[in-house]
Design an enzyme around this catalytic site. Structure first.
Site, PDB file in Angstrom:
ATOM      1  N   ASN A   1       4.906 -10.962 -15.126  1.00  0.00           N
ATOM      2  CA  ASN A   1       5.642 -11.125 -13.863  1.00  0.00           C
ATOM      3  C   ASN A   1       5.665 -12.588 -13.439  1.00  0.00           C
ATOM      4  O   ASN A   1       6.713 -13.147 -13.109  1.00  0.00           O
ATOM      5  CB  ASN A   1       5.018 -10.269 -12.763  1.00  0.00           C
ATOM      6  CG  ASN A   1       5.106  -8.785 -13.076  1.00  0.00           C
ATOM      7  OD1 ASN A   1       5.733  -8.393 -14.054  1.00  0.00           O
ATOM      8  ND2 ASN A   1       4.475  -7.961 -12.273  1.00  0.00           N
ATOM      9  N   ASP A   2       4.475 -13.239 -13.450  1.00  0.00           N
ATOM     10  CA  ASP A   2       4.426 -14.650 -13.058  1.00  0.00           C
ATOM     11  C   ASP A   2       5.077 -15.542 -14.105  1.00  0.00           C
ATOM     12  O   ASP A   2       5.740 -16.522 -13.774  1.00  0.00           O
ATOM     13  CB  ASP A   2       2.980 -15.100 -12.812  1.00  0.00           C
ATOM     14  CG  ASP A   2       2.653 -15.140 -11.315  1.00  0.00           C
ATOM     15  OD1 ASP A   2       3.616 -15.280 -10.523  1.00  0.00           O
ATOM     16  OD2 ASP A   2       1.484 -15.033 -10.935  1.00  0.00           O
TER      17      ASP A   2
ATOM     18  N   ARG B   1      10.778 -14.082  -7.120  1.00  0.00           N
ATOM     19  CA  ARG B   1      11.357 -12.734  -7.119  1.00  0.00           C
ATOM     20  C   ARG B   1      11.260 -12.041  -5.779  1.00  0.00           C
ATOM     21  O   ARG B   1      11.834 -10.981  -5.577  1.00  0.00           O
ATOM     22  CB  ARG B   1      10.736 -11.874  -8.214  1.00  0.00           C
ATOM     23  CG  ARG B   1       9.286 -11.552  -8.023  1.00  0.00           C
ATOM     24  CD  ARG B   1       8.692 -11.066  -9.333  1.00  0.00           C
ATOM     25  NE  ARG B   1       7.276 -10.820  -9.187  1.00  0.00           N
ATOM     26  CZ  ARG B   1       6.712  -9.645  -9.346  1.00  0.00           C
ATOM     27  NH1 ARG B   1       7.436  -8.617  -9.665  1.00  0.00           N
ATOM     28  NH2 ARG B   1       5.421  -9.502  -9.203  1.00  0.00           N
TER      29      ARG B   1
ATOM     30  N   ARG C   1     -10.365  -9.612 -13.606  1.00  0.00           N
ATOM     31  CA  ARG C   1      -9.818 -10.956 -13.375  1.00  0.00           C
ATOM     32  C   ARG C   1     -10.587 -11.607 -12.234  1.00  0.00           C
ATOM     33  O   ARG C   1     -10.779 -10.989 -11.180  1.00  0.00           O
ATOM     34  CB  ARG C   1      -8.336 -10.840 -13.014  1.00  0.00           C
ATOM     35  CG  ARG C   1      -7.660 -12.190 -12.795  1.00  0.00           C
ATOM     36  CD  ARG C   1      -6.170 -12.025 -12.545  1.00  0.00           C
ATOM     37  NE  ARG C   1      -5.884 -11.401 -11.257  1.00  0.00           N
ATOM     38  CZ  ARG C   1      -4.661 -11.067 -10.859  1.00  0.00           C
ATOM     39  NH1 ARG C   1      -3.627 -11.250 -11.654  1.00  0.00           N
ATOM     40  NH2 ARG C   1      -4.470 -10.514  -9.670  1.00  0.00           N
TER      41      ARG C   1
ATOM     42  N   CYS D   1       0.135  -7.466 -19.232  1.00  0.00           N
ATOM     43  CA  CYS D   1       0.082  -6.632 -18.019  1.00  0.00           C
ATOM     44  C   CYS D   1       1.179  -7.121 -17.096  1.00  0.00           C
ATOM     45  O   CYS D   1       1.169  -8.249 -16.646  1.00  0.00           O
ATOM     46  CB  CYS D   1      -1.288  -6.709 -17.356  1.00  0.00           C
ATOM     47  SG  CYS D   1      -1.868  -8.374 -17.089  1.00  0.00           S
TER      48      CYS D   1
ATOM     49  N   GLU E   1       0.247 -17.272 -17.990  1.00  0.00           N
ATOM     50  CA  GLU E   1       1.296 -17.071 -16.981  1.00  0.00           C
ATOM     51  C   GLU E   1       1.969 -18.383 -16.605  1.00  0.00           C
ATOM     52  O   GLU E   1       3.060 -18.405 -16.059  1.00  0.00           O
ATOM     53  CB  GLU E   1       0.747 -16.347 -15.746  1.00  0.00           C
ATOM     54  CG  GLU E   1      -0.560 -16.881 -15.218  1.00  0.00           C
ATOM     55  CD  GLU E   1      -1.235 -15.951 -14.214  1.00  0.00           C
ATOM     56  OE1 GLU E   1      -0.559 -15.059 -13.665  1.00  0.00           O
ATOM     57  OE2 GLU E   1      -2.435 -16.128 -13.963  1.00  0.00           O
TER      58      GLU E   1
ATOM     59  N   ARG F   1      -7.866  -6.171 -10.406  1.00  0.00           N
ATOM     60  CA  ARG F   1      -7.711  -7.289  -9.463  1.00  0.00           C
ATOM     61  C   ARG F   1      -8.913  -7.293  -8.522  1.00  0.00           C
ATOM     62  O   ARG F   1      -9.101  -6.338  -7.774  1.00  0.00           O
ATOM     63  CB  ARG F   1      -6.446  -7.122  -8.633  1.00  0.00           C
ATOM     64  CG  ARG F   1      -5.170  -7.012  -9.431  1.00  0.00           C
ATOM     65  CD  ARG F   1      -3.996  -6.806  -8.469  1.00  0.00           C
ATOM     66  NE  ARG F   1      -2.747  -6.607  -9.163  1.00  0.00           N
ATOM     67  CZ  ARG F   1      -2.246  -5.412  -9.475  1.00  0.00           C
ATOM     68  NH1 ARG F   1      -2.902  -4.313  -9.154  1.00  0.00           N
ATOM     69  NH2 ARG F   1      -1.088  -5.314 -10.093  1.00  0.00           N
TER      70      ARG F   1
ATOM     71  N   HIS G   1       0.838  -1.203   0.000  1.00  0.00           N
ATOM     72  CA  HIS G   1       0.000   0.000   0.000  1.00  0.00           C
ATOM     73  C   HIS G   1       0.867   1.245   0.000  1.00  0.00           C
ATOM     74  O   HIS G   1       0.607   2.206  -0.714  1.00  0.00           O
ATOM     75  CB  HIS G   1      -0.867   0.024   1.268  1.00  0.00           C
ATOM     76  CG  HIS G   1      -2.232  -0.542   1.047  1.00  0.00           C
ATOM     77  ND1 HIS G   1      -3.155  -0.648   2.052  1.00  0.00           N
ATOM     78  CD2 HIS G   1      -2.839  -1.011  -0.063  1.00  0.00           C
ATOM     79  CE1 HIS G   1      -4.267  -1.171   1.569  1.00  0.00           C
ATOM     80  NE2 HIS G   1      -4.100  -1.401   0.294  1.00  0.00           N
TER      81      HIS G   1
END
Length: 759
Positions: free
Chosen positions: A631-632, A642, A510, A679, A608, A474, A367
């Protein structure tokens, strides 16, 4: 030392003592004595490697003269100890003095000793020191002796690294020079300032268990403490209201929701009625939530643990009638430094004085990172080696691009950063003029840019004219901040807000992406290997009742707007897609029976899991679009977590293998005539965005702060030039070569100012 039981016992006892010691200097003294006794030898010494001096300093010994401690300094590679450190391997000699590297120090009195066994102490490839045993008569230390000392060094490495980081080991070397610490770059930008170390207001882990004498009194004071905390957060939000967008301000609403009756107070009251006093009940509830959240694999959700911990501390501070420990006044250029910095702490610092943030905990999805990016505050998190006690008041340079903090910077370094900061301010002013212009290349290729969102309210008014839609919404967040699965009405309201705000632009929602180590507080999952476990669609297909409520809510929210796109995460095979589509069709049918007519939305899958790369044809028969979660995909393709500092350096979105996979995916999607979006962090990197455009991606989705620089790159580079760049990059072998080549070409195009500063 021939007894294996005694070896393990000594190991166990030494590590226990070292871990439990308040002062590591005292623990080291005990350690060398225990090792000497266990190995039945004459000398045991510990040398600490000092990075600034590039030398080893004798820190503790039993057997050599104590006045040599702190006086004997060996440059790396010099003497036997220096040789062990340089080679990073053990050295076992029966007659040390006959070795060409032997160096005699009169201060130690070591001329009496013949045998020598030295082993390096290494933590995550960093040399920390050397452990040495010596014997007067010639003795070849055997394999078991060597194994014992190597094991001891390995055990000591982590403890030593932590002690150096927290300042619990007194370095006898000079600390006055410039030092650099590394962390995770969470919000870009650079700043010069003064370190202001803040400590958490209250310690949730040291609340004693007490049985209350008056339940009603405990409940009343809990409510009063929660009320005070609400006011505190409200005033922090008011201080930030003009600085950040409604999207980031919504984080304070999240805090207020967590403090709401259902989320916190009821559960704590229940504990009080079960016979626990208010501070103890609060600490129990907060700890339980934090433990669940800290096992989460989705960074964004894992960071909710920090928010709950911060709230718990604040409420506890009021229960203990103890004001939070923050300074009364702040310097004009405050760089806030702490073990864990929360959004609420951020609101306590006057905005004109806050120049940067540094935290030992946290990652780029916390956050505080989201708010810092919105406020344009350079931020580095996850800086585990930070010696907090020694930083307060120190002059520092913070580099949010590269995740670095320089303490007591040298004049040249300071001057360099001053000019870099001036350049960055000028660039920001320049780019602000073209934010409402189309993201189109000079040769007329349109490259749609979309935004990733994750909160209930977003800065839609500001963003709408600058984007082509929401590429990833999300839906996990509403599930995180309640004590149960949110109901259909609640979800419909949240989704409707999002769809209406961005209408008529498309919004890709998603479905719930939890599982493995991504628990909800009310839906715990325990697994040995969570990253490869029960995640994403695997969970929601096993719980169709949860997925059905979510799909019905999305469909109801989309009535008459028709801008809903549904995205299924973590797909491994086509059967999962078939099953998910059956549930979607059933939801449409059910709503029709209830008199609610809805259009079937466009449906996509997230690419992913590497397996999906080879199932594009089969997937294309079933879905309308593809969305690559880079990213995944990077994490799975390279087998790198990571968030694990030991291997995070291996995580590179520009790895040739990943670029090859992305190119193949884009080509397949083109052949199959399906839109394909990406993304992930790569989309928000200007040079990465040019490569993705050249590959044939039909849209790119990123965090809002990345939009200006990506748009600027696209408006200045032709599609033809980007395709030429891609063909050059695809011939390279290593990530380093790719980075170097991209930097060079961006420089040739006079666009290097769009990239973060490099070394």
């Amino acid at each position: 030392m021939k007894n294996k039981t005694s070896m393990l016992e000594v190991l166990r006892r030494v590590i226990q003592e070292v871990n439990g010691a308040r002062n590591l200097d005292a623990a080291l003294a005990t350690m060398v004595r225990r090792i000497r006794k266990a190995m039945q030898t004459d000398v045991c010494s510990f040398y600490l490697y000092d990075k600034e001096l590039e030398s080893l300093v004798l820190m503790e010994t039993i057997g050599l003269r104590t006045q040599a401690v702190g006086q004997v300094v060996l440059p790396l590679g010099e003497g036997l100890v220096g040789l062990v450190a340089k080679r990073s391997e053990p050295l076992n000699l029966e007659d040390a003095q006959s070795h060409p590297q032997f160096r005699y120090f009169e201060a130690t009195g070591e001329e009496r000793y013949s045998s020598f066994l030295g082993v390096p102490i290494i933590h995550q490839r960093l040399m920390l020191g050397v452990l040495v045993v010596q014997q007067a008569e010639k003795r070849q230390y055997d394999d078991e002796d060597e194994a014992f000392l190597v094991t001891m060094a390995a055990q000591l490495a982590g403890v030593l690294a932590h002690a150096l980081a927290t300042g619990n080991l007194n370095r006898r070397a000079l600390p006055s020079g410039q030092t650099m610490f590394k962390g995770v770059a969470a919000s870009p930008g650079m700043a010069l300032g003064e370190a202001v170390v803040i400590t958490p207001p209250s310690d949730l882990n040291s609340v004693p268990d007490l049985v209350p004498s008056d339940e009603a009194y405990e409940i009343a004071r809990l409510k009063e403490a929660i009320g005070k905390t609400r006011d505190e957060i409200r005033s922090a939000a008011e201080r930030l209201v003009n600085r950040i967008s409604t999207q980031e301000l919504a984080l304070f609403d999240v805090y207020q929701q967590m403090l709401g009756e259902a989320a916190l107070s009821e559960e704590v009251e229940k504990r009080i009625r079960e016979g626990q006093w208010a501070p103890g009940a609060l600490a129990d509830v907060v700890r339980r939530h934090v433990q669940y959240l800290e096992r989460v694999d989705d960074n964004y959700l894992r960071e909710r643990a920090a928010d709950i911990r911060d709230l718990g501390r604040r409420v506890l501070a009021h229960l203990q009638e103890d004001a939070p420990s923050t300074p009364e006044t702040y310097p004009d250029n405050a760089i806030l430094v702490g073990d864990e910095i929360s959004v609420a702490m951020l609101g306590e610092v006057p905005r004109d004085k806050l120049k940067g943030l540094v935290s030992v905990r946290g990652s780029s999805t916390s956050h505080v990172a989201i708010v810092a990016r919105a406020m344009g505050i350079p931020t580095v998190l996850g800086m585990v080696d930070l010696p907090l006690p020694r930083l307060s008041g120190a002059p520092v340079v913070l580099d949010g691009h590269r995740g670095r903090l320089f303490v007591r910077p040298a004049p040249e370094l300071k001057a360099r950063y001053e000019s870099l900061i001036a350049e960055e301010e000028a660039l920001s002013e320049l780019l602000s003029h073209e934010q409402d212009l189309p993201s189109e290349t000079p040769d007329g290729h349109d490259m749609p840019l979309m935004v990733n969102t994750g909160l209930a309210v977003d800065a839609a008014a500001l963003l709408k004219s600058r984007i082509n839609g929401v590429g990833l919404y999300r839906t996990e967040v509403p599930f995180m901040i309640t004590e149960r699965f949110p109901g259909e009405k609640e979800q419909t309201r949240l989704y409707r807000d999002q769809l209406e705000s961005f209408s008529p632009l498309p919004v890709v929602m998603r479905t719930l992406d939890i599982g493995g180590d991504k628990d909800l507080p009310y839906f715990p999952i325990e697994e040995a290997n969570p990253f490869l476990g029960w995640r994403g669609m695997r969970v929601t297909l096993d719980h169709p009742e949860v997925l059905m409520v979510q799909l019905r809510a999305m469909l109801k929210a989309s009535q008459e707007l028709d801008n809903l796109y549904v995205l299924f995460p973590m797909i491994t095979n086509v059967e999962e897609v078939d099953e998910a589509l059956r549930l979607l069709d059933r939801a449409i049918l059910e709503l029709g029976e209830e008199g609610i007519e809805v259009e079937r939305p466009k449906v996509g899958v997230m690419i992913e899991v590497p397996a999906t790369i080879y199932q594009m044809d089969a997937l294309a028969k079933r879905v309308d679009f593809f969305s690559v979660g880079s990213n995944d995909l990077t994490q799975y393709l390279l087998a790198v977590d990571r968030n694990n500092p030991r291997v995070s350096s291996l995580y590179d979105a520009l790895h040739p293998a990943l670029l090859g996979a992305l190119y193949e995916l884009a080509q397949d999607a083109t052949r199959l005539k399906k839109p394909i979006s990406l993304c992930g962090e790569l989309a928000g990197d200007p040079s990465g965005a040019l490569l993705l455009m050249a590959m044939g991606f039909t849209s790119l989705s990123m965090n809002a702060p990345s939009l200006p620089k990506v748009r600027a790159a696209i408006r200045r580079v032709t599609l033809k030039d980007a395709q030429q760049l891609l063909s050059e990059v695809m011939l390279l072998d290593t990530p380093a070569q790719v980075h170097m080549h991209l930097d060079k070409r961006m420089d040739d195009w006079q666009l290097s100012h769009l990239l973060p500063p490099r070394d």
